[in-house]
Design a protein around this motif. Structure first.
Motif, PDB file in Angstrom:
ATOM      1  N   LEU A   3       0.852  -1.180   0.000  1.00  0.00           N
ATOM      2  CA  LEU A   3       0.000   0.000   0.000  1.00  0.00           C
ATOM      3  C   LEU A   3       0.891   1.233   0.000  1.00  0.00           C
ATOM      4  CD1 LEU A   3      -1.385   0.462   3.612  1.00  0.00           C
ATOM      5  CD2 LEU A   3      -0.163  -1.589   2.966  1.00  0.00           C
ATOM      6  N   VAL A   4       0.283   2.383  -0.219  1.00  0.00           N
ATOM      7  CA  VAL A   4       1.039   3.629  -0.345  1.00  0.00           C
ATOM      8  C   VAL A   4       0.601   4.566   0.766  1.00  0.00           C
ATOM      9  CG1 VAL A   4       1.515   5.634  -1.777  1.00  0.00           C
ATOM     10  CG2 VAL A   4       1.328   3.370  -2.817  1.00  0.00           C
ATOM     11  N   ILE A   5       1.582   5.077   1.506  1.00  0.00           N
ATOM     12  CA  ILE A   5       1.304   6.026   2.588  1.00  0.00           C
ATOM     13  C   ILE A   5       2.167   7.264   2.357  1.00  0.00           C
ATOM     14  CG2 ILE A   5       1.311   6.409   5.082  1.00  0.00           C
ATOM     15  CD1 ILE A   5       1.164   3.386   5.476  1.00  0.00           C
ATOM     16  N   VAL A  10       4.872   0.655   0.936  1.00  0.00           N
ATOM     17  CA  VAL A  10       5.259  -0.180   2.064  1.00  0.00           C
ATOM     18  C   VAL A  10       4.576  -1.534   1.918  1.00  0.00           C
ATOM     19  CG1 VAL A  10       3.383   0.668   3.555  1.00  0.00           C
ATOM     20  CG2 VAL A  10       5.445  -0.329   4.576  1.00  0.00           C
ATOM     21  N   GLU A  11       5.286  -2.594   2.291  1.00  0.00           N
ATOM     22  CA  GLU A  11       4.743  -3.942   2.211  1.00  0.00           C
ATOM     23  C   GLU A  11       4.475  -4.450   3.616  1.00  0.00           C
ATOM     24  OE1 GLU A  11       5.652  -8.196  -0.049  1.00  0.00           O
ATOM     25  OE2 GLU A  11       6.824  -6.384  -0.490  1.00  0.00           O
ATOM     26  N   LEU A  12       3.267  -4.963   3.833  1.00  0.00           N
ATOM     27  CA  LEU A  12       2.855  -5.422   5.160  1.00  0.00           C
ATOM     28  C   LEU A  12       2.301  -6.835   5.085  1.00  0.00           C
ATOM     29  CD1 LEU A  12       0.931  -2.226   6.394  1.00  0.00           C
ATOM     30  CD2 LEU A  12       3.237  -2.934   7.027  1.00  0.00           C
ATOM     31  N   PRO A  13       2.381  -7.584   6.186  1.00  0.00           N
ATOM     32  CA  PRO A  13       1.811  -8.933   6.209  1.00  0.00           C
ATOM     33  C   PRO A  13       0.298  -8.883   6.416  1.00  0.00           C
ATOM     34  CG  PRO A  13       2.779  -8.428   8.331  1.00  0.00           C
ATOM     35  CD  PRO A  13       3.094  -7.264   7.441  1.00  0.00           C
ATOM     36  N   GLU A  14      -0.345 -10.001   6.165  1.00  0.00           N
ATOM     37  CA  GLU A  14      -1.783 -10.110   6.420  1.00  0.00           C
ATOM     38  C   GLU A  14      -2.051  -9.862   7.904  1.00  0.00           C
ATOM     39  OE1 GLU A  14      -4.331 -10.505   4.380  1.00  0.00           O
ATOM     40  OE2 GLU A  14      -2.986 -10.482   2.637  1.00  0.00           O
ATOM     41  N   GLY A  15      -3.148  -9.155   8.171  1.00  0.00           N
ATOM     42  CA  GLY A  15      -3.518  -8.869   9.553  1.00  0.00           C
ATOM     43  C   GLY A  15      -2.934  -7.587  10.099  1.00  0.00           C
ATOM     44  N   ASP A  20       0.566   0.160  11.447  1.00  0.00           N
ATOM     45  CA  ASP A  20       1.805  -0.614  11.326  1.00  0.00           C
ATOM     46  C   ASP A  20       2.643  -0.103  10.155  1.00  0.00           C
ATOM     47  OD1 ASP A  20       1.136  -2.293  13.462  1.00  0.00           O
ATOM     48  OD2 ASP A  20       0.030  -3.664  12.167  1.00  0.00           O
ATOM     49  N   GLY A  21       1.985   0.201   9.047  1.00  0.00           N
ATOM     50  CA  GLY A  21       2.706   0.734   7.894  1.00  0.00           C
ATOM     51  C   GLY A  21       3.261   2.119   8.154  1.00  0.00           C
ATOM     52  N   LEU A  25       7.361   3.068   8.231  1.00  0.00           N
ATOM     53  CA  LEU A  25       7.957   4.119   7.417  1.00  0.00           C
ATOM     54  C   LEU A  25       8.529   5.259   8.258  1.00  0.00           C
ATOM     55  CD1 LEU A  25       5.280   4.332   4.575  1.00  0.00           C
ATOM     56  CD2 LEU A  25       7.604   3.411   4.390  1.00  0.00           C
ATOM     57  N   GLY A  26       8.294   5.225   9.567  1.00  0.00           N
ATOM     58  CA  GLY A  26       8.824   6.262  10.444  1.00  0.00           C
ATOM     59  C   GLY A  26       8.098   7.585  10.344  1.00  0.00           C
ATOM     60  N   ILE A  27       6.839   7.568   9.936  1.00  0.00           N
ATOM     61  CA  ILE A  27       6.055   8.798   9.807  1.00  0.00           C
ATOM     62  C   ILE A  27       5.556   9.203  11.192  1.00  0.00           C
ATOM     63  CG2 ILE A  27       3.949   9.788   8.826  1.00  0.00           C
ATOM     64  CD1 ILE A  27       4.319   7.801   6.483  1.00  0.00           C
TER      65      ILE A  27
END
Length: 894
Positions: A3-5, A10-15, A20-21, A25-27
């Motif tokens: 997904l894009v933030i 950023v790539e994230l696992p299921e759940g 978390d994203g 990314l440290g935002i």
């Protein structure tokens, strides 16, 4: 999924959640109700974001991440609404200098352009400063709930909660009283998680300029701690927890959280000292080391050495090597002799290994926990949390203890045997398992030996006989046996403490427990195991390193092949027969067999039983070298004092109770001229060798602790896959770890035992104790530790907050005895045995049975339990009988 933030992929696992994203990314998105190491509570609404194609502004913490999502944290609508939420939140608080800008909330408000709130706070509250280490300041509280979750769900204590309703909601304790009136244990979990400083340490604020991850120096749990170094070069009052530490999982107790400040104690000795004309005078290192070397060299052959279970593995290894290579003696021991030597020796005989077989995780996974002679809530609080978690998941908890301890409140069954009757109890349980067909016959047939002789030894231990001997109802004995042998799920963990070992019958007590585990086959798989809870932070590692007279490093025997292997590594053949244990060394001071002692990080004039006898014995020494931090009771008698570095000032490793080897890292330089123990011992070894004409080559020319650990790992295959570098990369690992690729071993005995087959060893119910109550001394004394002090208190008495929590030596007495003697809680009293006396204050409680007293080991107001205890010892392991002696009491005027 991707997904894009804020324009970044950023790539994230299921759940995973959108938050978390964001964090990956440290935002810098506000998230006031989320502890960094735990799920968000969803209470603050400060992490609102804009999602392309979706109406509204959802909270990122509870928004499931989906592939293809496009999220904007800086969308004008999201920023506007977040700013409004932050404004309202900030308006709940009253600014002041002590509140230092409200921490995370203040920082989030500043990023959103909020320098001050738009509204005035509705409530005024007094600061609750009744706890020793921290305050509860409700005028800085935003009711996020993080503290209550930390207390209730993480530590499983439940001291604080949200009280009231609506505008009257507040953080408080039962009865809306002061924090000090609650069941709070001062673990500081709530303080560590508070985002605004409503819960904050009591210390003068100072900037923390560095953080260093290391291992707690107190008990054998081995919790990870992060030390904060202030700009004034002192440790911050509060350490941070380390959630990635696999032993503690982000939990700490009061000592690990708040009691590292002993390193700054004003009475720290930081220069070498030599006794001249009856008093200590400062000396250079060369002078002190030469004097120490000369004194020890004169008494080669009559030396006793005590290593420290509070020092590192590397320190201990060098000490025992000095004894064996230079002094040519195996007379080296440490405090395991006084706590778990029966456990270690019994396990070596029965299994071939003297360590805990399982991991802490197995406590949580077990279907039954049998906890014997241990007060984990006081001695190993983070382990007690795991016990409580297991109970919450449906495990049976059976507590065997003559005294009511905190775990009894969660227990399904509390068994209260008479002191000294453990063998009768556990032999009867074993017989129930056999008689009712609950034994693991496959395990017995294929993996054990000695079964028939052991079974025959149980003939007299019927339920009725055991009930008569122990005072425990027969139905309770049978119920405990059934639950242990056949838990509803997983396996059973057998956990014990010094209530089993510190008896003249200690070795038989330990064998009775091991036999019980063997007949039920409760080891070698997840959720099962045998666990002697180790006391000191590195008592396991000190034994592993060879600081025991019965074995070489790695528990190697004194057989010719092993001696040759060590000779090849050390250049000198070690002595070929077992040495003397510490109790024998002390007695040798009176007989002349011990003329000199080298005592490192131990205080035998506080830890030995019958202290008057120990004082007389050590007073006969010709030469005493003490290497430590403080001028304690033993150090005051030394001829040379060598100032050592504390845990926070040196590098190395500790090995905890689950066999996990973990790094110790220096956060500060040693004060003054203090030096690490390994350095001091190496310098001493070289000097003694020169005086004796012993050629040790470069055996003590180590560059540092890494090289010492590597040598130890080469000699013991169980450590061969470990190194400082690997531990730095991967965190603590459990031995056996034979190769660099090996992941470490969660539980032992999955397929085999070091002996091949485990051995049943008949356990005998001998006399209950060497000394029992009589008309002159009608009470039986039991001893143990306190939550707020560590053992004798050499370290914890130098922490002001702990002294505030436990300033007096309390003597627990049953209400019926107190009424008869006219005692109320707080009354001054004298307790006297045939060996000495102490003065303390009565604590009237039903935790002890009538006719029994309990006194902790800590020395307070010049009184200590070991002035009373009996020096009679178990003939096999030589452990003193700390747990039972006869005493009398009298009330003293106020």
């Amino acid at each position: 999924m991707k997904l894009v933030i804020d324009g970044r992929s950023v790539e994230l696992p299921e759940g995973a959640t959108v938050l978390d994203g964001v964090n990956r990314l440290g935002i810098p998105l506000p998230q006031l109700c989320k502890d960094p190491d735990r799920p968000a509570l969803g209470a603050c609404r400060t992490c609102l974001v804009h999602v392309e194609g979706q109406r509204g502004l959802p909270a990122a913490c509870h928004l499931p991440a989906r592939a293809g999502m496009v999220i904007a944290t800086e969308h004008p609508d999201a920023v506007r609404v977040r700013k409004g939420v932050l404004d309202l939140t900030l308006s709940m608080l009253t600014p002041s200098a002590e509140r230092a800008g409200f921490a995370q909330l203040g920082a989030a408000a500043a990023r959103h352009g909020l320098l001050e709130p738009s509204h005035a706070p509705l409530h005024r509250s007094d600061v609750d400063a009744t706890k020793s280490f921290f305050v509860l300041d409700r005028e800085a509280c935003i009711l996020c709930g993080r503290c209550t979750v930390a207390c209730d769900e993480v530590q499983q204590i439940g001291a604080i909660s949200l009280l009231g309703r609506g505008h009257a909601t507040r953080v408080g304790v039962f009865g809306d009283g002061a924090m000090a009136s609650s069941v709070c244990t001062s673990c500081g979990q709530c303080v560590a998680t508070c985002p605004t400083g409503a819960l904050r340490p009591k210390e003068t604020p100072a900037k923390v300029v560095q953080r260093v991850e290391t291992t707690c120096p107190y008990c054998g749990v081995g919790c990870g701690i992060e030390l904060g170094i202030r700009e004034d070069d002192r440790l911050a009052l509060m350490t941070d927890d380390v959630p990635s530490n696999r032993s503690s999982l982000g939990m700490l107790c009061v000592k690990g959280r708040f009691a590292t400040g002993f390193v700054h104690s004003r009475d720290r000795i930081t220069r070498p000292m030599i006794r001249r004309d009856g008093r200590f005078v400062p000396a250079s290192w060369d002078e002190a080391l030469d004097a120490a070397a000369a004194g020890l060299a004169r008494h080669r052959g009559r030396l006793g050495a005590l290593a420290s279970a509070k020092a590192t593995n590397e320190d201990g290894y060098v000490i025992q090597k000095f004894c064996r290579v230079v002094m040519q003696t195996n007379d080296v021991d440490h405090c395991t002799r006084l706590c778990h030597s029966p456990s270690v020796e019994a396990m070596l005989v029965s299994m071939g290994s003297g360590a805990t077989s399982n991991s802490y995780q197995d406590y949580e996974d077990a279907g039954c926990l049998l906890v014997v002679g241990a007060d984990a809530s006081a001695n190993h609080p983070v382990i007690a949390v795991r016990f409580r978690r297991a109970v919450g998941r449906g495990a049976r908890l059976v507590v065997v203890n003559p005294r009511r301890v905190e775990l009894c409140d969660q227990a399904d069954l509390w068994i209260q045997p008479r002191p000294g009757t453990d063998v009768a109890l556990f032999n009867a349980m074993a017989r129930v398992i056999l008689d009712e067909g609950l034994a693991n016959e496959e395990f017995i047939r294929t993996r054990t030996e000695g079964f028939d002789a052991w079974r025959a030894s149980l003939a007299r231990f019927t339920l009725d006989e055991a009930a008569r001997v122990t005072g425990v109802p027969a139905e309770d004995i049978a119920r405990a046996a059934r639950w242990y042998a056949k838990p509803a799920f997983a396996g059973s963990c057998l956990v014990w403490g010094m209530g089993i070992t510190q008896h003249t019958n200690g070795i038989h007590n330990a064998h009775a427990l091991l036999n019980l585990s063997l007949v039920a086959g409760q080891m070698g798989f997840a959720g099962s195991g045998i666990s002697p809870l180790r006391g000191q932070n590195n008592v396991q590692g000190c034994g592993d390193a060879g600081c025991i007279p019965t074995n070489l490093p790695g528990y190697a025997h004194y057989d010719p092949a092993t001696l040759a292997r060590f000779e090849a590594a050390w250049g000198v053949r070690p002595p070929g027969r077992p040495g003397r244990v510490v109790t024998e060394m002390v007695e040798g001071c009176l007989s002349g067999e011990t003329r000199a002692m080298y005592v490192v990080g131990e205080n035998p004039l506080l830890s030995e039983p019958d202290l008057h006898h120990a004082e007389k014995a050590l007073g006969q020494l010709d030469f005493l070298v003490v290497q430590d931090l403080f001028m304690h009771e033993t150090a005051e008698r030394a001829h040379v004092f060598l100032p050592a570095a504390a845990f926070a000032e040196k590098e190395g490793t500790f090995t905890n109770s689950e066999r996990r080897v973990q790094r110790v890292r220096a956060a500060l330089p040693p004060p003054g001229e203090a030096r690490p123990d390994w350095w001091i011992t190496c310098e001493l070894a070289r000097r003694v060798a020169r005086k004796l004409g012993v050629d040790v080559g470069r055996q003590f020319d180590y560059a540092g602790p890494r090289e010492i650990f590597d040598e130890m790992a080469r000699l013991w295959p169980f450590l061969a896959g470990l190194s400082h570098a690997r531990l730095d990369r991967e965190g603590g690992l459990q031995w056996p770890c034979p190769t660099p690729e090996h992941p470490g071993t969660r539980f032992l005995y999955a397929d085999s035992f070091p002996l091949g087959r485990a051995r049943f060893v008949p356990a005998l119910q001998l006399a209950e104790a060497a000394e029992l109550p009589d008309a002159a001394f009608p009470f039986v004394l039991n001893t143990g530790r306190l939550l707020y002090h560590w053992h004798g208190g050499t370290l914890t008495r130098r922490v002001q907050g702990l002294m505030e929590l436990a300033p007096h030596l309390e003597v627990a007495i049953h209400p019926s005895d107190a009424r008869r003697l006219g005692l109320a809680t707080g009354a001054r009293l004298r307790v006297e045995s045939r060996r000495g006396e102490l003065v303390g204050r009565a604590h009237v409680t039903e935790a002890v049975r009538p006719g029994a007293l309990f006194v902790p080991f800590v020395k307070l107001e010049e009184s200590a339990a070991n002035f009373l205890t009996n020096a009679a010892f178990d003939p096999s392991s030589k452990i003193p009988e700390y747990k039972v002696c006869a005493v009398r009491i009298e009330r003293l005027p106020e």
